[in-house]
Motif scaffolding. Structure first.
Motif, PDB file in Angstrom:
ATOM      1  N   LEU A 245       0.839  -1.205   0.000  1.00  0.00           N
ATOM      2  CA  LEU A 245       0.000   0.000   0.000  1.00  0.00           C
ATOM      3  C   LEU A 245       0.873   1.253   0.000  1.00  0.00           C
ATOM      4  CD1 LEU A 245      -2.832   1.231   0.198  1.00  0.00           C
ATOM      5  CD2 LEU A 245      -2.560   1.245   2.652  1.00  0.00           C
ATOM      6  N   ALA A 246       1.915   1.238   0.811  1.00  0.00           N
ATOM      7  CA  ALA A 246       2.789   2.414   0.888  1.00  0.00           C
ATOM      8  C   ALA A 246       3.395   2.701  -0.472  1.00  0.00           C
ATOM      9  CB  ALA A 246       3.879   2.168   1.925  1.00  0.00           C
ATOM     10  N   LYS A 247       3.809   1.645  -1.130  1.00  0.00           N
ATOM     11  CA  LYS A 247       4.409   1.838  -2.449  1.00  0.00           C
ATOM     12  C   LYS A 247       3.398   2.428  -3.422  1.00  0.00           C
ATOM     13  CE  LYS A 247       7.525  -0.435  -5.582  1.00  0.00           C
ATOM     14  NZ  LYS A 247       7.995  -1.696  -6.160  1.00  0.00           N
ATOM     15  N   GLU A 248       2.167   1.932  -3.361  1.00  0.00           N
ATOM     16  CA  GLU A 248       1.138   2.457  -4.261  1.00  0.00           C
ATOM     17  C   GLU A 248       0.818   3.915  -3.944  1.00  0.00           C
ATOM     18  OE1 GLU A 248      -1.211  -1.750  -5.017  1.00  0.00           O
ATOM     19  OE2 GLU A 248      -1.793  -0.432  -3.383  1.00  0.00           O
ATOM     20  N   LEU A 249       0.826   4.232  -2.673  1.00  0.00           N
ATOM     21  CA  LEU A 249       0.464   5.597  -2.287  1.00  0.00           C
ATOM     22  C   LEU A 249       1.530   6.603  -2.710  1.00  0.00           C
ATOM     23  CD1 LEU A 249      -1.097   5.158   1.268  1.00  0.00           C
ATOM     24  CD2 LEU A 249      -2.268   5.539  -0.876  1.00  0.00           C
ATOM     25  N   ILE A 250       2.792   6.235  -2.555  1.00  0.00           N
ATOM     26  CA  ILE A 250       3.822   7.215  -2.909  1.00  0.00           C
ATOM     27  C   ILE A 250       3.868   7.431  -4.408  1.00  0.00           C
ATOM     28  CG2 ILE A 250       5.293   6.948  -0.887  1.00  0.00           C
ATOM     29  CD1 ILE A 250       7.062   5.113  -2.506  1.00  0.00           C
ATOM     30  N   GLN A 251       3.418   6.429  -5.150  1.00  0.00           N
ATOM     31  CA  GLN A 251       3.385   6.653  -6.597  1.00  0.00           C
ATOM     32  C   GLN A 251       2.390   7.729  -6.973  1.00  0.00           C
ATOM     33  OE1 GLN A 251       2.763   2.687  -7.915  1.00  0.00           O
ATOM     34  NE2 GLN A 251       4.949   2.206  -7.893  1.00  0.00           N
ATOM     35  N   LYS A 252       1.367   7.889  -6.152  1.00  0.00           N
ATOM     36  CA  LYS A 252       0.391   8.955  -6.400  1.00  0.00           C
ATOM     37  C   LYS A 252       0.795  10.252  -5.707  1.00  0.00           C
ATOM     38  CE  LYS A 252      -2.849   6.755  -8.739  1.00  0.00           C
ATOM     39  NZ  LYS A 252      -3.646   7.171  -9.881  1.00  0.00           N
ATOM     40  N   GLY A 253       1.967  10.266  -5.111  1.00  0.00           N
ATOM     41  CA  GLY A 253       2.427  11.508  -4.506  1.00  0.00           C
ATOM     42  C   GLY A 253       1.876  11.782  -3.125  1.00  0.00           C
ATOM     43  N   LEU A 254       1.362  10.755  -2.463  1.00  0.00           N
ATOM     44  CA  LEU A 254       0.886  10.959  -1.099  1.00  0.00           C
ATOM     45  C   LEU A 254       2.044  10.836  -0.125  1.00  0.00           C
ATOM     46  CD1 LEU A 254      -2.405   8.948  -1.223  1.00  0.00           C
ATOM     47  CD2 LEU A 254      -2.208  11.197  -0.235  1.00  0.00           C
ATOM     48  N   GLU A 255       2.055  11.684   0.858  1.00  0.00           N
ATOM     49  CA  GLU A 255       3.105  11.590   1.872  1.00  0.00           C
ATOM     50  C   GLU A 255       2.819  10.414   2.783  1.00  0.00           C
ATOM     51  OE1 GLU A 255       5.080  14.605   4.210  1.00  0.00           O
ATOM     52  OE2 GLU A 255       3.951  16.026   2.982  1.00  0.00           O
ATOM     53  N   THR A 256       3.698   9.468   2.804  1.00  0.00           N
ATOM     54  CA  THR A 256       3.429   8.211   3.487  1.00  0.00           C
ATOM     55  C   THR A 256       4.528   7.896   4.476  1.00  0.00           C
ATOM     56  OG1 THR A 256       2.453   7.479   1.420  1.00  0.00           O
ATOM     57  CG2 THR A 256       2.820   5.821   3.097  1.00  0.00           C
TER      58      THR A 256
END
Lengths: 411, 628
Positions: A245-256
């Motif tokens: 999930l973290a990997k997917e989120l950072i791809q969208k530019g979310l601060e994780t």
């Protein structure tokens, strides 16, 4: 049927992961079951019900922990009942009493002797559902908008009254309705994530555990609306889906920020909202969720952080849980926790008179009691935990709650 | 008794404030058979008569003192000869029976936890029963104190004269005060003749000895003068005893960090992608500096090789766990003292203190000190600074070494034995005991209980990234104890069958917060939710007067790479190369703070206490810290 045995095998071997995939495939399988069922001249609905129930029972037995299977089977049974009622209402146009609706509900309508077919259908539908605010409104003198699932059958079901034609029509409309159901399962992410902006604020800190596609879409949607917020992801041992999930989120530019599960209690005091996915939602509002969720919910309660569960309506289960931590759980292989071979000498069943000194417990699910859940967000909107049983009553008919007993009595 | 009664409420609170600070008051305690009362008396009598009035008459405190009085009644009636090690007969049966009752049905258990946490008010009879345990301990200690006090011969002569003072009428008290005054005057004269020693009376080590000592090093050439003011300030802090602990080093303060960097031996590089919330804590790249340091081993000037070795072991995590780290450090210091020779024109007390200080700051660079280590350093510095000046180097060194040995022995080894005895009394046949991580004391409790043929089962809960539980599991299984192993997330699954939770602690703070390995709070929380009693086992030397409400203000950050890699799982490589992405941070916390209401009971060598009486212990323990 080869399809069925194939699918059962997959369920038994846990090849299908995730309730979304399971729900979708179950619905597709049942659609083919319905289409392959031979329709007798009389009592066609019962024949369909029996066929679906027989298959459904096997499917549920194949993986009793995957509640989505049972949910979809019950949904399909409910669809058959509804379609049957609406089509029979159409076929006996002008008649007061349809053969199915022999309940006391007809007493409610004694005021209006001449009813349109749609009104009869609505009345018939209400026999399937318990009385609720929603059905009360639908029952009004006007043929109010019929419910979503049965609308396909309704619109074109007025013209024909031939018996065989009705039979064909029943099957056809059931298949149509199942298609709608599949569509609904696929679309649930969109419907849920549409509500994201209402819940996620600027500069919020959100905590989630493990990986859920619903949660991911929910967060994406908020990000797309230019909300900037921060996400803490607990990694969710022993599967560590949080990493994905973290990997997917950072791809969208979310601060994780990835944290260990043990740091949940330490971090939750700085979190504004906990958003998690679920495996299943029980009728009392309790949640079956990936392991570790109960701990997270307790920590959220301690710090008065809202605990929000996002889930599609296919995860709504009409059963009430009894000892769900044990009965609705699944114990996985110890190799997730300890390296294979490292402790194998201690776990030898032959060594200590049959009982090894060491056990490894690796459950898959956790049960979160309803009082710990602040809000459910489903594709029909936000709901309180106490309201879940009403919501469930809209999707399932009371006759189908126990699938097994019915089928044994009919066999 | 009747005569004393009106006095006591007045003196009561002052016991806590001043009673244990001055040596004479402590000495007075020793001779009395009723510790609490005598302490009260000592407070009034033992303080220097010149500052008589503020100590003796605290009129506005009346109502509150009435409140705190009930504490002291059972204390006085308690037999002080009862030792820590012998499981206290008066205490144990009643408590254990209550405990037993609640284990089987959860309702009763709830009752108890409420009662225990309610002790903060101090009104329940249980609390007073519990409290008596720590107080009794002071008696034997104090006698020791007195011996040393006479050794010290620091111009305070009223030790003996203040002794026989537990039953006082007003007239009597006045008489003794007169006597004291005379004695004091005489002592002062003697001290004036002695010259320098009177100036440097026991500078009490600060809570942050490292930074303090660092400042001292350059100014060490002029032996006494530069230090006198700071010493006196510290002394004042000791006297107040309520003085707030030093604020910790905040690593988001750039100027201070810069200063620290200049002095550092270990040149650690800052880790990338820091978590914003934890800017105030140091986080370094792990493992990068180790080879460099190892190569430096033979070119050391300031730091003793044994300290260096221990520091590297801390850095590489070869030694972990509060007790192990503390013992390793103390043994290293022992060697430092062994190899120490006082340079010409310096005094041992000053120079050795500075040397130890520089060693400590090196250790801090390797890994932040735990509270237990901080307390041990405080003890050692106190011992160094209170050495009599007429001792030869050899004598002083041997005395310090025996002090260190005594500390390790009394505060750690014997203490944990006492904890084991207390802890075992809470284990019944058929119990299922849960523990988290690998606390050394809990392990020895289990081992001892198994040794005396108790029939129980252990659930070992473990968590990433250290998996310390596996080591514990291995050792327990080898002993033949039935074990269940699981991970932290599954704790609510296993908690159904658990009857007791035994946890370890890195330290217990003054507000009852248990500061421990990260995840302990989660376990305690789930246990609390399932109405399972939580026993936290902790030696009293790990108590600290600091307070903390959350786990964020003070913590320690571990290696973030330990999170991205899952040991034994090659397939999990989603986070490889995480440092390249600005958006992701990995957070590896090492500790968390368990709120005190989750803790049913604290098992210490002083007895079993509710977490709310930690401040009491700290106050009582304060004397020990000062005078042993």
């Amino acid at each position: 049927m080869p399809d069925v045995s194939d699918f059962i095998l997959k369920l038994q071997r846990r090849r299908i992961e995730g309730s979304h995939a399971t729900a979708r495939q179950t619905a597709e399988l049942l659609r083919s079951v319905v289409s392959q069922t031979r329709m007798p001249y009389t009592n066609q609905a019962a024949a369909l019900l029996d066929a679906v129930r027989a298959v459904g029972e096997q499917l549920i037995a194949a993986n009793p922990v995957e509640l989505a299977v049972g949910n979809i089977v019950r949904r399909v049974l409910h669809i058959i009942r509804e379609e049957d009622l609406s089509s029979s209402a159409v076929s006996f146009e002008g008649l007061m009493i349809s053969e199915k609706s022999d309940d006391e509900d007809d007493a409610d309508h004694k005021g209006g002797p001449v009813l349109s077919a749609a009104a009869v259908a609505a009345a018939a539908r209400s026999t399937l559902r318990p009385r609720s605010l929603q059905t009360l409104l639908e029952d009004g003198p006007l043929p109010a908008a019929p419910s979503k699932s049965s609308s396909a059958g309704d619109s074109e079901g007025k013209s024909k009254s031939d018996k065989s034609a009705v039979g064909k029509r029943l099957k056809h409309s059931v298949i149509e309705a199942i298609n709608l159901l599949i569509e609904e399962i696929d679309d649930c992410y969109e419907d849920i994530s549409e509500q994201a902006v209402e819940h996620i604020h600027q500069n919020e800190v959100i905590l989630t555990l493990g990986r859920s596609k619903t949660v991911k879409e929910f967060l994406y949607a908020a990000k797309q609306k230019n909300r900037s917020f921060r996400v803490f992801v607990a990694e969710g041992a022993p599967r560590y889906q949080g990493h994905v999930l973290a990997k997917e989120l950072i791809q969208k530019g979310l601060e994780t920020t990835v944290i260990t599960d043990s740091a949940i209690f330490a971090m939750i005091s700085r979190v504004n909202m906990v958003i998690v996915g679920a495996h299943a939602i029980m009728a009392n509002g309790g949640v079956i969720a990936p392991v570790g969720m109960n701990m997270l919910a307790l920590a959220a309660q301690r710090h008065a952080v809202p605990f929000v569960v996002v889930a599609g309506s296919h995860k709504l289960c009409p059963l009430y849980p009894h000892n769900p931590e044990v009965l609705l759980n699944e114990l996985k292989s110890p190799s997730d926790l300890i390296d294979f071979g490292e402790f194998s000498d201690c776990m030898d069943f032959g060594a200590h008179g049959g009982a090894p000194l060491m056990h490894v417990v690796n459950p898959t699910f956790d049960y979160v009691p309803p009082n710990l859940v602040s809000l459910f967000i489903t594709d029909t909107g936000g709901h309180n935990a106490a309201h879940m049983y009403k919501l469930i009553a809209d999707y399932y008919s009371a006759d189908d709650l126990v699938i097994k007993r019915k089928s044994t009595s009919s066999n | 008794m009747d005569l004393r009664r009106p006095n006591r409420p007045v003196i009561g609170p002052k016991v806590r404030q001043v009673g244990f600070v001055t040596p004479d008051s402590a000495a007075a305690t020793s001779s009395s058979s009723i510790p609490a009362v005598s302490a009260a008396a000592a407070a009034s009598a033992g303080s220097p008569p010149s500052s008589l009035s503020p100590v003796m008459i605290p009129p506005p405190r009346h109502p509150s003192t009435e409140m705190s009085n009930p504490h002291f009644h059972p204390v006085g009636s308690y037999n002080p000869s009862e030792q820590i090690l012998g499981s206290p007969p008066a205490l144990s049966p009643s408590r254990s029976s209550r405990f037993d009752a609640d284990g089987s049905d959860f309702g009763g258990d709830d009752d108890e936890s409420v009662a225990l946490s309610g002790v903060g008010g101090g009104m329940t009879p249980k609390s007073s029963l519990l409290m008596c345990q720590p107080v009794t301990k002071t008696a034997p200690l104090v006698s020791e104190t007195r011996k040393r006090d006479s050794n010290a011969s620091k111009g305070k002569g009223e030790g003996p004269s203040a002794a026989p003072k537990e039953k006082l009428t007003k007239a009597e008290r006045r008489a003794t005060q007169e006597a004291q005054r005379a004695a004091k005057a005489a002592a002062k004269e003697a001290a004036a003749a002695g010259g320098a020693p009177s100036v440097s009376k026991q500078p009490k080590p600060a809570t942050k000895p490292a930074t303090q000592q660092k400042k001292d090093i350059p100014s060490g050439s002029g032996p006494l003068q530069p230090l006198a003011p700071s010493g006196s300030i510290e002394k004042k802090q000791g006297k107040k005893e309520v003085a707030a602990p030093h604020p910790r080093m905040q690593f988001d303060d750039m100027t201070k960090v810069g200063k620290l960097k200049k002095r550092a031996v270990v040149n650690q590089s800052e880790a990338r992608n820091r978590v914003e919330l934890f800017r105030h804590l140091p986080q370094y790249e792990h493992g990068t500096q180790l080879p460099d340091l190892e190569s430096k081993f033979f070119q050391l000037d300031l730091i003793h090789p044994s300290v260096y070795q221990v520091g590297l072991q801390f850095l590489s995590d070869k030694i972990s766990g509060g007790n192990a780290r503390c013992i390793a450090m103390l043994l290293a210091f022992k060697e430092v003292i062994q190899d120490y020779t006082t340079p010409p024109e310096k005094t041992l007390t000053r120079d050795l203190g500075a040397k130890v200080g520089s060693c400590v700051s090196f250790l801090i660079e390797c890994r932040p000190l735990s509270v237990s280590m901080g307390n041990a350093i405080r003890f050692l510095k106190n011992r160094i600074s209170s050495l009599p000046h007429n001792l030869s180097d050899k004598e002083a060194k041997s005395r310090l070494q025996s002090d260190i040995d005594r500390f390790i022995n009394e505060k750690i080894i014997i203490a944990s034995k006492a904890i084991v005895e207390h802890g075992v009394s809470k284990i019944r046949d058929g119990d299922v005991l849960l523990t988290y991580g690998s606390p050394s004391v809990v392990e020895s409790i289990f081992a001892y209980a198994h040794g005396i043929k108790k029939n129980f089962r252990v659930v070992v809960v473990d968590s990433r990234p250290k998996h310390e539980g596996q080591g514990l599991l291995r050792r327990l299984v080898e002993r033949g104890i039935h074990c269940t192993y699981t991970h932290l997330n599954a704790v609510s699954y296993v908690m159904h069958e658990v009857t007791r939770v035994f946890l370890g602690a890195s330290s217990v703070l003054s507000n009852g917060t248990v500061y421990s390995r990260v995840g302990t709070a989660c376990v305690a929380m789930v246990a609390h939710a399932f109405r399972v009693p939580v026993l936290v086992c902790c030696e009293a030397y790990k108590f600290h007067e600091r307070v903390q409400l959350d786990s964020i203000c003070s913590n320690e950050l571990g290696d973030p790479d330990a999170i991205s890699k899952v040991s034994g799982r090659k397939d999990l490589n989603y986070l490889d190369g995480w440092a390249q992405n600005e958006n992701i941070q990995l957070l590896n916390l090492k500790y968390d703070a368990t709120p005190s209401d989750y803790v049913s009971v604290l098992v210490t060598e002083q007895g079993m206490l509710p977490p709310t009486s930690v401040p009491v212990i700290i106050r009582e323990y304060g004397i020990e810290r000062l005078w042993t």
